[in-house]
Design an enzyme around this catalytic site. Structure first.
Site, PDB file in Angstrom:
ATOM      1  CE  LYS A 158      -4.165  -1.873   0.246  1.00 42.13           C
ATOM      2  NZ  LYS A 158      -5.198  -1.649  -0.780  1.00 42.13           N
ATOM      3  CG  ASP A 186      -3.986  -0.638  -4.046  1.00 42.84           C
ATOM      4  OD1 ASP A 186      -4.317   0.345  -4.749  1.00 42.84           O
ATOM      5  OD2 ASP A 186      -4.809  -1.322  -3.407  1.00 42.84           O
ATOM      6  CD  GLU A 214      -5.321  -2.851  -6.698  1.00 40.60           C
ATOM      7  OE1 GLU A 214      -6.520  -3.095  -6.473  1.00 40.60           O
ATOM      8  OE2 GLU A 214      -4.386  -3.533  -6.225  1.00 40.60           O
ATOM      9  CG  ASP A 239      -9.740  -1.946  -6.486  1.00 39.79           C
ATOM     10  OD1 ASP A 239     -10.913  -2.343  -6.641  1.00 39.79           O
ATOM     11  OD2 ASP A 239      -9.160  -2.013  -5.384  1.00 39.79           O
ATOM     12  CE  LYS A 263     -10.665  -4.987  -4.212  1.00 42.19           C
ATOM     13  NZ  LYS A 263     -10.219  -3.810  -3.412  1.00 42.19           N
TER      14      LYS A 263
END
Length: 359
Positions: A158, A186, A214, A239, A263
Site C-alpha cells: 500500500k 496499490d 493499482e 480497482d 470485487k
C-alpha cells in the site's frame, strides 16, 4: 421454498491494523446475510462496510436486505438460482453490497441443496487458490520479511499515504523480500496523474521489478488514468474505477488500464463477477479477483469464483487472513499463501460463531 432471510451485523478484530491511503481500521464490520429454505438448509452471504470505497454502511445494507430484497425472495423456489439473482439485481439501484450479500447467499444455498461445494456449482473443482498478502501503508521491510517467511510469494504494498516516501518504502520492501518475490503496489486513488507518473517512473528507474500499479489516481478520473498509462512502463490495474459492466466498458473504451480487479462487494456478487471476468477476457484485459475487509464468507465466495473461472494474476484474497478470530463457524482456511476451500456443501459455513457479538 425460501422461508426466511435473516441479517447479522457483526464486528471482528484484526490481528494487525490495516492501513491504506484511504483509511485505517482495526476491525472488520460487516453484514452476514442468511437465507433459509424449508428443508433446513442455510445459505450465507456477506456485504462488508467499506465507506470510503463503496459507500455502503452495515445499517444501510441491512435495511435494503430486510425491507426490500429479502421479502421478494421469501416463497420463491431456491433452485431457481438465475431468476432469484435477477430479482435481487433489479430490485433497487445501487446497493451493490446488499446485492452481493444476497447473491452469494443464494449461490451458497443452491450448492448446499445439491450437496456440492460452491466451486463445483460455479463449474470448477480446485479447492486451493493462491493469494497475495497486503503490506499496510505503515509497514515496510520487517513486515515484508515476515510475510516472505510465512511463504507468501506475492506482496501488495500500500502506497500513497505519503507520496514523498513511497519510493523509499517500496525499495525497503524489495531489499527485505529479495529478488524472487513478486511485488505490486496499490495507491488507492492517492495520486494526481502527474504525481503518479513521477512516482511510477521513479519506481521503475530504481529497477525494483514491480508487477503492476493499482488505482494510481481517483476512481472518477479515467482520462487521467489513461494519461498515466500512456506515460509509464508498468501495467496499470483498475480497482475503484470499476464497479460494474458499464465502468469496465468505459475503462476499455478509453484505454485507461491494462488490468482489472473484480470485487464482489463492488459489482454485486458472483453473477456480476462472472460477467466482468468474461468481458475483460474477451477484450484482452488482465484480471484478478480481490476482497474488501471481509470474513470467510465473502472471501470464500471470491476464492470459489477464482477457482472456477480463473484469472490472469494471483488474486487478492487475504482479507480473512487478517482476522484475529472469525465471526463465523466453518468456511475457508489459509495454508500459507493459499486459500483452502472446504470440501463441504456450499461455502462450508455452518453459522455465526459463538464468540461473535452481533452489533
Amino acid at each position: 421454498m425460501i422461508t426466511q432471510v435473516l441479517t447479522h451485523r457483526v464486528e471482528a478484530p484484526l490481528h494487525t491494523p490495516f492501513v491504506t491511503a484511504l483509511r485505517r481500521t482495526g476491525t472488520v464490520r460487516t453484514l452476514i446475510v442468511e437465507v433459509r429454505d424449508g428443508d433446513g438448509h442455510r445459505g450465507f452471504g456477506e456485504g462488508p462496510q467499506v465507506l470510503q470505497v463503496t459507500g455502503a454502511s452495515v445499517e444501510g445494507t441491512e435495511a435494503c436486505v430486510a425491507q426490500v430484497m429479502g421479502p421478494l425472495l421469501v416463497g420463491r423456489d431456491p433452485d431457481e438460482l438465475t431468476a432469484n439473482c435477477r430479482a435481487v439485481r433489479t430490485a433497487v439501484a445501487g446497493n451493490e453490497a446488499a446485492k452481493a450479500a444476497l447473491d452469494i447467499a443464494l449461490h451458497d444455498l443452491a450448492a448446499q441443496r445439491l450437496g456440492i461445494p460452491l466451486v463445483r456449482l460455479l463449474g470448477g473443482t480446485a479447492l486451493r487458490v493462491p493469494t497475495d498478502v497486503t503490506l499496510s501503508a505503515d509497514e515496510a521491510a520487517d513486515a515484508a520479511a515476515a510475510r516472505v517467511a510465512d511463504g507468501f510469494g506475492v506482496l501488495k504494498v500500500k502506497v500513497g499515504a505519503d507520496p514523498a516516501t513511497d519510493v523509499a518504502r517500496v525499495r525497503a520492501v524489495r531489499q527485505a523480500a529479495g529478488p524472487d518475490v513478486t511485488i505490486r503496489v496499490d495507491a488507492n486513488q492517492a495520486w494526481t496523474p502527474r504525481q503518479a507518473v513521477g512516482v511510477i517512473r521513479a519506481l521503475h528507474d530504481e529497477g525494483l521489478n514491480l508487477e503492476l500499479v493499482e488505482q494510481p489516481v481517483p476512481a472518477w478520473d479515467l482520462d487521467g488514468m489513461a494519461w498515466v498509462r500512456d506515460r509509464v512502463d508498468l501495467p496499470i490495474l483498475a480497482d475503484e474505477s470499476v464497479f460494474g459492466v458499464r465502468d469496465l466498458v468505459e475503462v476499455i473504451r478509453r484505454g485507461a488500464a491494462d488490468l482489472v480487479n473484480v470485487k464482489l462487494a463492488k459489482c454485486g456478487g458472483l453473477s456480476a463477477g462472472r460477467v466482468l471476468l468474461r468481458l475483460a477476457e474477451e477484450h484482452g484485459v488482465g484480471t484478478m479477483v480481490g476482497s474488501m475487509m471481509e470474513s470467510p464468507v465473502g472471501v470464500g465466495a471470491a476464492a470459489s469464483l477464482v477457482a472456477a473461472c480463473g484469472t490472469t494474476l494471483t488474486s487478492d484474497l487475504d482479507a480473512a487472513w487478517w482476522l484475529a478470530r472469525s465471526p463465523v463457524e466453518g468456511g475457508i482456511g489459509y495454508d500459507g499463501p493459499v486459500v483452502v476451500l472446504p470440501d463441504a456443501p456450499g461455502l462450508g459455513v455452518t453459522g455465526i460463531a459463538d464468540n461473535t457479538v452481533e452489533v
